[in-house]
Motif scaffolding. Sequence first.
Motif, PDB file in Angstrom:
ATOM      1  N   ALA A 293       0.801  -1.224   0.000  1.00 32.85           N
ATOM      2  CA  ALA A 293       0.000   0.000   0.000  1.00 32.85           C
ATOM      3  C   ALA A 293       0.833   1.274   0.000  1.00 32.85           C
ATOM      4  CB  ALA A 293      -0.928   0.001   1.221  1.00 32.85           C
ATOM      5  N   ILE A 308      -4.591  -2.899  -4.422  1.00 32.78           N
ATOM      6  CA  ILE A 308      -5.663  -2.844  -3.422  1.00 32.78           C
ATOM      7  C   ILE A 308      -7.004  -3.170  -4.062  1.00 32.78           C
ATOM      8  CG2 ILE A 308      -6.844  -1.376  -1.768  1.00 32.78           C
ATOM      9  CD1 ILE A 308      -4.043  -2.231  -0.936  1.00 32.78           C
ATOM     10  N   PHE A 332      -1.619  -1.665  10.458  1.00 33.00           N
ATOM     11  CA  PHE A 332      -2.783  -1.622   9.578  1.00 33.00           C
ATOM     12  C   PHE A 332      -3.644  -0.455  10.019  1.00 33.00           C
ATOM     13  CE2 PHE A 332      -6.725  -3.018   7.593  1.00 33.00           C
ATOM     14  CZ  PHE A 332      -6.272  -3.570   6.407  1.00 33.00           C
ATOM     15  N   ILE A 340      -8.435   0.663   2.044  1.00 36.43           N
ATOM     16  CA  ILE A 340      -7.968  -0.179   3.144  1.00 36.43           C
ATOM     17  C   ILE A 340      -9.122  -0.555   4.072  1.00 36.43           C
ATOM     18  CG2 ILE A 340      -6.582  -0.175   5.249  1.00 36.43           C
ATOM     19  CD1 ILE A 340      -5.010  -0.865   2.788  1.00 36.43           C
ATOM     20  N   ARG A 344     -10.647  -4.185   4.924  1.00 41.04           N
ATOM     21  CA  ARG A 344     -10.800  -4.699   6.285  1.00 41.04           C
ATOM     22  C   ARG A 344     -12.220  -5.201   6.539  1.00 41.04           C
ATOM     23  NH1 ARG A 344     -11.601  -1.067  11.556  1.00 41.04           N
ATOM     24  NH2 ARG A 344     -13.376  -0.572  10.239  1.00 41.04           N
TER      25      ARG A 344
END
Length: 450
Positions: A293, A308, A332, A340, A344
């Motif tokens: 990332a 991603i 994270f 992101i 998750r």
Amino acid sequence: MTAFTVALVLVVAAAGLLRWRRPAWYWLAFGVTLAALRVLVRYRSVMDACGLTVPPARWRLSLARATNRPIPEPRPPRVRRLRPTRTGLVLRLKLRPGQDAFDIAAASDRLRHSFSMFGVTSREVRSGVVEVRMTGYDVLKRVQMPAETETRPMRVPVALREDGSVHYRDYRAIPHALTLGATESGKSVYQRNLVAGLAPLDVALVGIDCKQGVELFPLARRFSALADSPDTAAELLDALVARMADVYRLIRTQQRITVDVPDAEIAADIWDLPDELRPTPVVVLVDEVAELALYATKEEERRRDRIITALVRLAQLGRAAGIYLEICGQRFGSELGKGITMLRAQLTGRTAHRLNDETSANMAFGDIAPDAVLAAIQIPAELRGLAIAGDASGGWHRIRAPHTSLRQAVNLCNRYADSTPDLPELAPFRPTTGTATELVPSAKASPATA
């Protein structure tokens, strides 16, 4: 009399030595009998002291008054079964009317002190029935996995829970997972146990290790594809997305939704397909997600967005196609950029080893189990391998994986190298390895360093 005294002293000394050096042996030899007697003798008084009793029924009170008998005592939950295990006791209780499973859970710490046990946890088996698991010693100090574990497709034992039960990684129940841990927290050992559990299964392992492959490439003989740089990772993830589309086309051609086809035979994922047509399931292990990332230039930013996006697509759609994600990292957080938090949200399973910041703990458990956040950041540095595991249901446990050295993991992967699936879509990423290294007996490491 003197011989009896000497024998008694020797037994007491042996028990004390076992309790100090080998608590598991002490428990099986002496502790389980003493604990069972202690629970049975103290049960009624302990339940009354902990507020886990209910008043007698009105008809009992009326009958006692009419017959001039003593007033019945308050009634504790009924003991249905007391079962000893290799780590403690399992007490199954039938709740009285008016009691709730939360009452037992709230009194767990008081029950632990009253019964002189190391730990007490409870769970509701079904309506009105609660199972109380009591451990007689610290099972996470020296992790010893049971010799026999339950085996199912895509389900591997990876660690031991604080209540003495085995912690499984079940990909069909929890397809994707996030594993976090700071440096020297035991995250790599957990990952080795996961690979060791998957190695004997009919599954393709795909690794992405942007630390030049230092973690996963020693295990390369059991991997169908490996990437050691973000550029290679982007191409590998694109190939997985293409494979996912091909699998969906296969499922669509085999659905056969007609009136005469039973509901159980209608295919909705790869597990509904016949064995001869079912594609090999794929487990993707990402060793350090932050490396995928991060970017410094516009070109790297475009590559990052591509990576991603592919990960999010696999997390959203990969389950039915038999593609499962294991995302690992030291850090994270939302500062890793757009997408992101969307990624998750698709990672149902969460495991956090010792973390250096509260933000990562919040990213792991803040949306599913807020009370696990504090537990994750309080893991001491000397307890390597200790972790908090939870899922979207809100439940969480303390777990610890048994210590597995890199040599042990390499030996196991070499042993099952011949069963590595060869997937045409991933052929360009198949790691090149020489002759299998000789199986070298590894020195038995101390489990306390796990």
